[in-house]
Motif scaffolding. Structure first.
Motif, PDB file in Angstrom:
ATOM      1  N   LEU A 150      59.794  18.510  45.433  1.00  0.00           N
ATOM      2  CA  LEU A 150      58.782  19.558  45.459  1.00  0.00           C
ATOM      3  C   LEU A 150      59.470  20.861  45.810  1.00  0.00           C
ATOM      4  O   LEU A 150      60.351  20.888  46.682  1.00  0.00           O
ATOM      5  CB  LEU A 150      57.708  19.242  46.504  1.00  0.00           C
ATOM      6  N   GLU A 151      59.060  21.936  45.143  1.00  0.00           N
ATOM      7  CA  GLU A 151      59.711  23.237  45.311  1.00  0.00           C
ATOM      8  C   GLU A 151      58.673  24.345  45.461  1.00  0.00           C
ATOM      9  O   GLU A 151      57.583  24.253  44.912  1.00  0.00           O
ATOM     10  CB  GLU A 151      60.549  23.582  44.083  1.00  0.00           C
ATOM     11  N   ILE A 152      59.089  25.383  46.175  1.00  0.00           N
ATOM     12  CA  ILE A 152      58.316  26.623  46.243  1.00  0.00           C
ATOM     13  C   ILE A 152      59.070  27.654  45.419  1.00  0.00           C
ATOM     14  O   ILE A 152      60.221  27.972  45.742  1.00  0.00           O
ATOM     15  CB  ILE A 152      58.177  27.137  47.682  1.00  0.00           C
ATOM     16  N   PRO A 153      58.470  28.147  44.342  1.00  0.00           N
ATOM     17  CA  PRO A 153      59.127  29.220  43.587  1.00  0.00           C
ATOM     18  C   PRO A 153      59.305  30.455  44.474  1.00  0.00           C
ATOM     19  O   PRO A 153      58.407  30.815  45.242  1.00  0.00           O
ATOM     20  CB  PRO A 153      58.157  29.491  42.439  1.00  0.00           C
ATOM     21  N   MET A 154      60.459  31.069  44.385  1.00  0.00           N
ATOM     22  CA  MET A 154      60.784  32.252  45.188  1.00  0.00           C
ATOM     23  C   MET A 154      61.135  33.381  44.221  1.00  0.00           C
ATOM     24  O   MET A 154      62.187  33.329  43.584  1.00  0.00           O
ATOM     25  CB  MET A 154      61.966  31.966  46.115  1.00  0.00           C
ATOM     26  N   PRO A 155      60.275  34.400  44.099  1.00  0.00           N
ATOM     27  CA  PRO A 155      60.561  35.491  43.172  1.00  0.00           C
ATOM     28  C   PRO A 155      61.946  36.099  43.426  1.00  0.00           C
ATOM     29  O   PRO A 155      62.305  36.401  44.559  1.00  0.00           O
ATOM     30  CB  PRO A 155      59.456  36.508  43.471  1.00  0.00           C
ATOM     31  N   GLY A 156      62.725  36.209  42.375  1.00  0.00           N
ATOM     32  CA  GLY A 156      64.054  36.782  42.469  1.00  0.00           C
ATOM     33  C   GLY A 156      65.110  35.832  43.010  1.00  0.00           C
ATOM     34  O   GLY A 156      66.254  36.226  43.177  1.00  0.00           O
ATOM     35  N   HIS A 157      64.730  34.596  43.318  1.00  0.00           N
ATOM     36  CA  HIS A 157      65.658  33.606  43.864  1.00  0.00           C
ATOM     37  C   HIS A 157      65.403  32.258  43.203  1.00  0.00           C
ATOM     38  O   HIS A 157      64.391  32.068  42.530  1.00  0.00           O
ATOM     39  CB  HIS A 157      65.465  33.446  45.380  1.00  0.00           C
TER      40      HIS A 157
END
Length: 153
Positions: free
Chosen positions: A56-63
């Motif tokens: 499971l992942e949390i999208p991180m804008p710019g990363h």
């Protein structure tokens, strides 16, 4: 702070409730690196892992996305199907080849509404999973973003 144990379906649902749920299962496979779902997408399905590992992942804008938990056999993948507006809150990827049982969220919600005991059991199962996931996500984000000891400003 201790790490909560994974919530496996066999440890939470009675044999009868597992049987009722499994009557609606469909076997599916995901190749390694397959995207299972992405944050913001329509959540109308969930899975129970039979073999393999899902991250499971949390999208991180710019990363790059931040992995928050790895799931294995017997664990629930996806809970957003149970709560309006039925939109994924995280993303999931198969880290290895994965075999899973797939369930239609709408069908299971209808079953839950029709049988309050079954609905309560499934709701408590998903709630326990959510509590563990929240703890894991908080811990992971603290690992990523907490100030490092000895860091200067």
């Amino acid at each position: 702070m201790s790490t909560p144990s994974p919530i496996r379906i066999a440890a939470v649902l009675s044999a009868e409730h597992r049987r009722r749920l499994m009557e609606h299962a469909r076997e599916v496979n995901f190749d390694e690196s397959a995207r299972i779902f992405d944050e913001g997408g329509r959540a109308d399905t969930f899975w129970i892992v039979r073999s393999g590992t899902v991250t499971l992942e949390i999208p991180m804008p710019g990363h790059r996305a931040a992995p928050v938990e790895s799931l294995g056999p017997g664990e629930l993948v996806g809970w957003s199907w149970l709560f309006p507006p039925y939109v994924w809150q995280l993303s999931a990827e198969a880290m290895t080849p994965v075999r899973a049982y797939e369930f239609d969220g709408t069908t299971v919600r209808l079953l839950m509404d029709a049988d309050p005991a079954f609905g309560s059991a499934v709701g408590h199962w998903v709630g326990r999973v959510l509590a563990v996931r929240l703890h894991q996500t908080r811990t992971r984000l603290l690992d990523l973003y907490a100030p490092r000891t000895g860091a200067t400003r």
